[in-house]
Write a protein that holds these residues in place. Structure first.
Motif, mmCIF file in Angstrom:
data_model
loop_
_atom_site.group_PDB
_atom_site.id
_atom_site.type_symbol
_atom_site.label_atom_id
_atom_site.label_comp_id
_atom_site.label_asym_id
_atom_site.label_seq_id
_atom_site.Cartn_x
_atom_site.Cartn_y
_atom_site.Cartn_z
ATOM 1 N N LEU A 1 0.648 -1.276 0.331
ATOM 2 C CA LEU A 1 0.046 -0.252 -0.225
ATOM 3 C C LEU A 1 0.342 0.977 -0.107
ATOM 4 O O LEU A 1 0.706 2.529 -0.366
ATOM 5 C CB LEU A 1 -0.764 -0.213 1.370
ATOM 6 C CG LEU A 1 -2.496 -1.142 1.054
ATOM 7 C CD1 LEU A 1 -2.831 -1.081 2.443
ATOM 8 C CD2 LEU A 1 -3.591 -0.397 0.202
ATOM 9 N N LEU A 2 1.875 1.773 0.733
ATOM 10 C CA LEU A 2 2.886 2.778 0.939
ATOM 11 C C LEU A 2 3.727 2.249 -0.593
ATOM 12 O O LEU A 2 3.184 3.443 -0.673
ATOM 13 C CB LEU A 2 3.571 2.370 1.979
ATOM 14 C CG LEU A 2 2.777 2.653 3.419
ATOM 15 C CD1 LEU A 2 4.334 2.197 4.082
ATOM 16 C CD2 LEU A 2 2.956 3.795 3.736
ATOM 17 N N ASN A 3 4.046 1.723 -1.298
ATOM 18 C CA ASN A 3 4.492 1.923 -2.590
ATOM 19 C C ASN A 3 3.800 2.106 -3.575
ATOM 20 O O ASN A 3 4.086 2.889 -4.555
ATOM 21 C CB ASN A 3 5.350 0.065 -2.868
ATOM 22 C CG ASN A 3 6.447 0.846 -2.159
ATOM 23 O OD1 ASN A 3 7.383 0.805 -1.995
ATOM 24 N ND2 ASN A 3 6.526 -1.370 -1.651
ATOM 25 N N ASP A 4 2.471 1.674 -3.507
ATOM 26 C CA ASP A 4 1.235 2.008 -3.989
ATOM 27 C C ASP A 4 1.185 3.488 -4.239
ATOM 28 O O ASP A 4 1.001 4.564 -4.874
ATOM 29 C CB ASP A 4 0.337 1.593 -3.898
ATOM 30 C CG ASP A 4 -0.155 0.149 -4.607
ATOM 31 O OD1 ASP A 4 0.975 -0.242 -5.551
ATOM 32 O OD2 ASP A 4 -0.448 -0.412 -4.841
ATOM 33 N N TYR B 1 8.337 7.199 1.673
ATOM 34 C CA TYR B 1 10.154 6.565 0.473
ATOM 35 C C TYR B 1 10.660 6.373 1.779
ATOM 36 O O TYR B 1 11.262 5.403 2.468
ATOM 37 C CB TYR B 1 10.638 7.758 0.234
ATOM 38 C CG TYR B 1 12.395 7.140 -0.661
ATOM 39 C CD1 TYR B 1 11.997 6.145 -1.800
ATOM 40 C CD2 TYR B 1 13.319 7.295 -0.100
ATOM 41 C CE1 TYR B 1 13.368 5.979 -2.736
ATOM 42 C CE2 TYR B 1 14.453 6.573 -0.127
ATOM 43 C CZ TYR B 1 14.690 6.385 -1.886
ATOM 44 O OH TYR B 1 15.316 5.645 -2.327
ATOM 45 N N ASP B 2 11.104 7.201 3.156
ATOM 46 C CA ASP B 2 11.440 7.068 3.952
ATOM 47 C C ASP B 2 11.243 6.214 4.723
ATOM 48 O O ASP B 2 11.231 5.670 5.752
ATOM 49 C CB ASP B 2 12.178 8.770 4.538
ATOM 50 C CG ASP B 2 12.925 8.810 3.925
ATOM 51 O OD1 ASP B 2 13.827 8.926 2.917
ATOM 52 O OD2 ASP B 2 13.001 10.747 4.280
ATOM 53 N N PHE B 3 10.037 6.739 5.487
ATOM 54 C CA PHE B 3 9.075 5.256 5.954
ATOM 55 C C PHE B 3 9.803 3.706 5.829
ATOM 56 O O PHE B 3 9.547 3.170 6.971
ATOM 57 C CB PHE B 3 7.516 6.332 6.449
ATOM 58 C CG PHE B 3 6.849 5.584 7.436
ATOM 59 C CD1 PHE B 3 6.933 5.087 8.760
ATOM 60 C CD2 PHE B 3 6.024 4.421 6.965
ATOM 61 C CE1 PHE B 3 6.789 5.233 9.511
ATOM 62 C CE2 PHE B 3 5.347 3.502 7.582
ATOM 63 C CZ PHE B 3 5.575 3.860 9.560
ATOM 64 N N VAL B 4 9.005 3.620 4.196
ATOM 65 C CA VAL B 4 9.057 2.515 3.804
ATOM 66 C C VAL B 4 10.875 1.907 4.726
ATOM 67 O O VAL B 4 11.116 1.306 5.250
ATOM 68 C CB VAL B 4 9.110 2.216 2.880
ATOM 69 C CG1 VAL B 4 9.245 0.903 2.865
ATOM 70 C CG2 VAL B 4 7.695 1.910 2.572
ATOM 71 N N VAL C 1 9.945 -0.701 -3.556
ATOM 72 C CA VAL C 1 10.191 -0.588 -4.954
ATOM 73 C C VAL C 1 9.763 0.367 -5.906
ATOM 74 O O VAL C 1 7.802 0.852 -5.694
ATOM 75 C CB VAL C 1 8.720 -1.917 -5.335
ATOM 76 C CG1 VAL C 1 9.807 -2.162 -6.915
ATOM 77 C CG2 VAL C 1 9.858 -2.472 -3.936
ATOM 78 N N LEU C 2 9.624 1.236 -6.819
ATOM 79 C CA LEU C 2 9.267 2.128 -7.398
ATOM 80 C C LEU C 2 8.890 1.853 -8.368
ATOM 81 O O LEU C 2 9.223 0.437 -9.346
ATOM 82 C CB LEU C 2 10.147 3.225 -7.740
ATOM 83 C CG LEU C 2 11.044 4.496 -7.007
ATOM 84 C CD1 LEU C 2 11.751 5.456 -7.465
ATOM 85 C CD2 LEU C 2 9.477 5.318 -6.231
#
Ligand code: FEO
Length: 180
Positions: A9-12, A58-61, A69-70
Motif C-alpha cells: 500500500l505504501l509503495n502504491d 519513501y523514508d518511512f518504508v 519498489v518504484l
C-alpha cells in the motif's frame, strides 16, 4: 516491521504521490502557456508538496526496514477547458488521495500497526489542508468569473505561495556536509 500488505500500500501510494506531482506540474505548464504565471507558480509549489509527500513515505518504508519498489508513473492530462476546470480537477484528485490515505489508516488499525497509524496521522491532517487550499483557490476563481481584472488579482495572489518543507524526522541518510 511492515506487513507485506502495508508495504505494498505504501509503495502504491509513493507512486500515486509522484503521479500527483506530475499532474500538478502538467497543470502548471497549462497555466503558464495561458499566461497565468501566478497560478502556474502555485501549481509548481503544489508539485514540490507532492514530491515531499512521496519522499516522506519513501523514508518511512526504509525506516521500518521495508523495501521501496518504484513503479511506472502514469502520464497526466495536458489540457483543461479553463483554469477553473484545472483547479476543480485538482480538488477531485485530492479527494481521491484522502480516500486512499483513509483506507491505509483502516488497514493499519486492522493490523494493529501503531507506528504506521502515527505516521499516517500526519497525512490525514495534511489532506484536510490540501483540500482546503485548493477549495479556496476555486472560490476565488469563481468570484473572479470572466472579469480580466479579477483574474489578474487572483493570479497575483497565487504568486505569493511559498513551499515550506517540514522538519526532517527520518533516519534517512542526509546530504554529506559541505566543504568549508
Ligand atoms: Fe500528496 Fe496532495 O496529496
Amino acid at each position: 516491521m511492515l506487513s507485506k500488505k502495508m508495504q505494498d500500500l505504501l509503495n502504491d501510494q509513493i507512486n500515486f504521490e509522484f503521479y500527483s506531482a506530475y499532474i500538478y506540474l502538467s497543470m502548471a505548464a497549462y497555466l503558464q502557456a495561458n499566461d497565468l504565471l501566478g497560478c502556474a507558480h502555485w501549481m509548481r509549489v503544489q508539485t514540490q508538496e507532492e514530491l515531499m509527500h512521496a519522499m516522506k513515505m519513501y523514508d518511512f518504508v526504509n525506516d521500518r526496514s521495508g523495501r521501496v519498489v518504484l513503479k511506472e508513473i502514469k502520464g497526466p492530462k495536458a489540457e483543461w477547458a479553463s483554469p477553473l476546470e484545472a483547479f476543480e480537477d485538482a480538488l477531485k484528485h485530492e479527494q481521491t488521495v484522502t480516500g486512499r490515505i483513509n483506507h491505509m489508516m483502516d488497514i493499519a488499525i486492522e493490523e494493529k500497526d501503531h507506528a504506521t497509524q502515527i505516521f499516517l496521522q500526519w497525512f490525514i491532517s495534511e489532506q484536510v489542508e490540501e483540500e482546503a487550499s485548493v477549495g479556496a483557490v476555486i472560490q476565488r476563481l469563481k468570484l473572479a468569473g470572466q472579469s480580466p481584472g479579477g483574474m489578474f488579482m487572483v493570479d497575483k495572489e497565487l504568486a505569493q505561495r511559498i513551499f515550506t518543507p517540514p522538519p526532517q524526522t527520518s533516519q534517512a541518510p542526509l546530504a554529506p556536509p559541505q566543504k568549508a
